[in-house]
Design an enzyme around this catalytic site. Structure first.
Site, PDB file in Angstrom:
ATOM      1  N   ASN A 271     -45.461  -1.254 -12.885  1.00 61.07           N
ATOM      2  CA  ASN A 271     -44.015  -1.107 -13.091  1.00 61.07           C
ATOM      3  C   ASN A 271     -43.533  -1.707 -14.416  1.00 61.07           C
ATOM      4  OD1 ASN A 271     -44.199  -3.785 -12.475  1.00 61.07           O
ATOM      5  ND2 ASN A 271     -42.934  -3.705 -10.625  1.00 61.07           N
TER       6      ASN A 271
ATOM      7  N   LEU B 208     -41.167  -0.427 -21.322  1.00 56.98           N
ATOM      8  CA  LEU B 208     -40.303  -0.692 -22.460  1.00 56.98           C
ATOM      9  C   LEU B 208     -39.341   0.491 -22.479  1.00 56.98           C
ATOM     10  CD1 LEU B 208     -41.836  -1.538 -25.929  1.00 56.98           C
ATOM     11  CD2 LEU B 208     -39.580  -0.598 -25.659  1.00 56.98           C
TER      12      LEU B 208
ATOM     13  N   PRO C 120     -33.337  -4.288 -14.137  1.00 60.00           N
ATOM     14  CA  PRO C 120     -33.769  -2.923 -14.424  1.00 60.00           C
ATOM     15  C   PRO C 120     -33.766  -2.057 -13.160  1.00 60.00           C
ATOM     16  CG  PRO C 120     -35.674  -4.388 -14.397  1.00 60.00           C
ATOM     17  CD  PRO C 120     -34.463  -5.241 -14.127  1.00 60.00           C
ATOM     18  N   GLY C 121     -33.400  -0.791 -13.323  1.00 62.43           N
ATOM     19  CA  GLY C 121     -33.508   0.152 -12.211  1.00 62.43           C
ATOM     20  C   GLY C 121     -34.742   1.012 -12.428  1.00 62.43           C
TER      21      GLY C 121
ATOM     22  N   MET D  79     -36.730   4.618 -13.862  1.00 60.67           N
ATOM     23  CA  MET D  79     -36.669   5.249 -15.184  1.00 60.67           C
ATOM     24  C   MET D  79     -35.796   6.502 -15.244  1.00 60.67           C
ATOM     25  SD  MET D  79     -40.413   6.903 -15.733  1.00 60.67           S
ATOM     26  CE  MET D  79     -41.470   7.312 -14.371  1.00 60.67           C
TER      27      MET D  79
ATOM     28  N   SER E 257     -29.860   0.839 -15.346  1.00 60.40           N
ATOM     29  CA  SER E 257     -30.141  -0.588 -15.274  1.00 60.40           C
ATOM     30  C   SER E 257     -28.819  -1.316 -15.476  1.00 60.40           C
ATOM     31  CB  SER E 257     -31.129  -1.004 -16.367  1.00 60.40           C
ATOM     32  OG  SER E 257     -32.381  -0.389 -16.155  1.00 60.40           O
TER      33      SER E 257
ATOM     34  N   HIS F  80     -33.718  -8.593  -8.454  1.00 65.49           N
ATOM     35  CA  HIS F  80     -34.479  -8.473  -9.701  1.00 65.49           C
ATOM     36  C   HIS F  80     -34.701  -7.020 -10.138  1.00 65.49           C
ATOM     37  CE1 HIS F  80     -37.972  -7.052  -7.553  1.00 65.49           C
ATOM     38  NE2 HIS F  80     -38.792  -7.252  -8.534  1.00 65.49           N
TER      39      HIS F  80
ATOM     40  N   LYS G 284     -44.314   3.687 -20.511  1.00 64.85           N
ATOM     41  CA  LYS G 284     -44.888   3.088 -19.300  1.00 64.85           C
ATOM     42  C   LYS G 284     -46.346   2.764 -19.559  1.00 64.85           C
ATOM     43  CE  LYS G 284     -43.196   2.941 -15.581  1.00 64.85           C
ATOM     44  NZ  LYS G 284     -42.370   1.901 -14.935  1.00 64.85           N
TER      45      LYS G 284
END
Lengths: 141, 483
Positions: free
Chosen positions: B205, B208, B380-381, B383, B387, B406, B482
């Protein structure tokens, strides 16, 4: 008899491993682990001798798998086959193994298909019935 | 196992009474809506909340954040504080293998119009310049002596080697280096694993992501952070790589033998632990902090590579692109923090396993620039959706040992994703939403598909409405690298 199957787990990899006896259970668990990591097939060239002990067979299985993960990443060694014996003395379970394999760099290598952080003790179990042994292990990925 | 009868405390909180299982020392409290609660009922996560309540010295309750899902030992999204003065323990499984897995967010002065035509160039450059993927190896090669320095100095080491500037450190939890790290408690194997992976993103997971701010919820705080709608931001999610995994494994194994030694009764051996004051625990804490510092150095290097990649694409320095760090948070860690419990000040060992520290305004441990706003909290959510940037609150300090969620939290397995999702269809869907993805393997893209996660909006609603953190802005993804 199939060696292992992959079961559902929300975040990680849960494997059920089958074997006729304790020794094969440890061997098949190692096979499962390295088939999750890579499809690389090779002929063994070097041997590493491993001795580990634990108070429970279940713990010994996880310690064994984590030892192999550690050797894979720390010493860049890919196990290919295994000669395993398991004994018990005064309640302590012990594994003595000759692990044969090859030098293999797991970093930046296209032959490595996933990363496994460790085998965990969560929901770990080993069942025995008339057909043999079945173990369940969750790998943190 | 019996079905858990949750007691509803309010719309956003549910209790597992300690009567649920013999041996629970405190209640379990789950921050969730009924919808989120029922969505997670099929896995083992709630049982794990009850298991954590067995830990010796646990204070008040075993907590779970709304992104809770099935982990090992602790649930992901689990928070527990123990009191060392009352025999409280530290559990390596309560921190996890990826010690100081965390997120950092940096802003830019670019807008959506500036990057719209450059998205493929940006994502290709990032993919090329930032090492990612399964077993990725970094360009930052270090000697053992140097590695020991990383373990003590964390992000400061990276800055001293030219990866960033001193101002970055002020924008990190613990200023990017937690005190009390003990490089001698880190095994040779951990060093060997760490040496290969400095400055790498990793797989799974970790990611960037380049994002655009699409909604502001608190204009005053957003302005203070220098953020507005349409602005481009970058998020980096990574941890301590193989070094942290080895530290955790070494100490879970060591602490299994502590269970008999200290007569500790726990229902899951992955919760193996030792009293904070014991020799075993002190060694683990020193090693865990060393691994945490390695992770801070790692994210600092990753940010440096990201800044340089943007510099190349826009032919400008990162400074002139305004690429300042907003904040860096750890979400797998155990920390010692002062809290008032039943009117008494205590120094507690707070485990956050997939949970973020959320200090409120005025917290003396925060840098001056966050005193008025509270600590930035980066969530972060997945992709494909969004987020969030939030801030911590005083209520989180009172209620949740200063912790919040988180991430979005998984709802379905990697195995199921691989069975059900076609990678080409998924990539097409993401592209239609304007999201470009690069990854070393297609497998990771499928395993991390948006549909395997809870809707981040639902998770954020819980932490916002329950008051344990406060929304500042939302970002949607433009391109993702990823592992």
């Amino acid at each position: 008899m199939k060696k292992y199957e992959i079961l559902e787990h929300t975040a990680d990899i849960r494997a059920r491993i089958f074997a006729k006896n304790q020794e094969d259970l440890f061997v098949n668990s190692a096979i499962c682990l390295f088939e999750l990591l890579t499809d690389k097939k090779a002929k063994a060239k070097d041997t590493k001798h491993i001795e580990l002990s634990a108070s429970r067979l279940e713990d010994l299985l996880v310690i064994w798998l984590n030892e192999l993960i550690s050797i894979f990443y720390s010493y860049k060694f890919l196990p290919v086959d295994y000669a395993v014996s398991i004994s018990e003395l005064s309640g302590v379970k012990k594994i003595s193994a000759d692990v044969r394999g090859i030098e293999f760099n797991p970093y930046g290598n296209k032959d490595v298909k996933s990363e496994i952080k460790a085998a965990t003790y969560h929901n770990l179990k080993i069942d025995k019935d008339s057909k043999g042994f079945a173990a369940e292990v969750i790998f943190d990925v | 196992m019996p079905e858990i009868a949750f007691e509803k405390i309010d719309d956003y909180k549910f209790r597992i009474p300690k009567s649920y299982k013999q041996g629970m020392r405190v209640d379990g409290i789950i921050y969730a809506t009924e919808k989120l609660l029922s969505g997670a009922k099929n896995d083992n996560a709630f049982e794990q909340v009850a298991n954590v309540a067995f830990l010796p010295g646990i204070v008040k309750y075993s907590l779970a954040m709304p992104d809770i899902h099935w982990g090992y030992g602790f649930p992901i999204g689990g928070v527990a504080a123990t009191d060392p003065e009352e025999g409280g323990v530290v559990s390596p499984g309560g921190v996890g293998y990826d010690i100081n897995c965390g997120v950092r967010m940096l802003k830019t002065n670019l807008t959506l119009d500036d990057v719209r035509d450059k998205i493929p160039a940006i994502v290709n450059r990032l993919y090329q310049d930032v090492p990612s993927g399964v077993g990725s190896t970094g360009d930052v090669s270090v000697t053992v002596k140097e590695e020991r320095k990383i373990l003590v100095e964390g992000a400061k080491w990276a800055v001293s080697r030219g990866f960033g500037v001193a101002d970055d450190l002020e924008s990190c939890e613990e200023q990017g280096a937690i005190e009390g790290a003990d490089p001698d408690s880190v095994s040779k194997r951990a060093y060997l694993r760490g040496r290969e992976q400095s400055g790498t993103l990793g797989s799974g997971n970790h990611f960037l992501e380049v994002q655009v701010i699409d909604e502001i919820f608190d204009a005053k705080v957003a302005e203070k952070f220098g953020l507005s709608v349409g602005q481009i931001a970058v998020m980096i999610h990574s941890g301590s790589r193989g070094l942290g995994y080895q530290v955790c494994d070494d100490y879970v194994k060591e602490m299994l033998s502590c269970l008999d030694k200290y007569s500790i009764n726990i229902p899951d051996r992955q919760l193996a632990c030792a009293p904070v004051k014991s020799v075993e625990a002190q060694k683990y804490i020193g090693a865990m902090r060393a691994a945490a510092n390695y992770a801070w150095a790692n994210r600092q290097v990753l940010m440096h590579l990201t800044r340089a990649a943007f510099g190349k694409v826009f032919s400008k320095s990162w400074q002139s692109l305004g690429m300042d760090l907003i904040y860096d948070v750890a979400h797998n860690i155990a920390k010692f923090e002062k809290r008032v419990v039943d009117g008494k000040e205590k120094y507690l060992c707070v485990h956050r396993k997939g949970a973020t520290r959320a200090f409120g305004p005025g917290n003396p441990e925060l840098a001056q620039k966050y005193q008025e706003t509270g600590q930035p909290v980066i969530i972060p959510g997945d992709m494909g959706r969004a987020s969030y940037l939030l801030v911590g609150t005083r209520k989180s300090e009172e209620e949740t040992f200063a912790s919040t969620c988180h991430g979005a939290g998984r709802v379905s397995s990697r195995h199921e994703a691989l069975r059900k999702i076609d990678v080409n269809v998924l990539l097409k869907e993401l592209k239609a939403k304007g999201i470009e993805v690069r990854a070393t393997g297609k497998k990771t893209i499928v395993e991390e598909a948006p549909s395997v996660y809870k809707n981040i909006d639902d998770v954020i609603e819980v932490v916002q409405k329950s008051g344990i953190s406060r929304k500042i802005c939302r970002m949607r993804p433009l391109c993702v690298v990823k592992g």
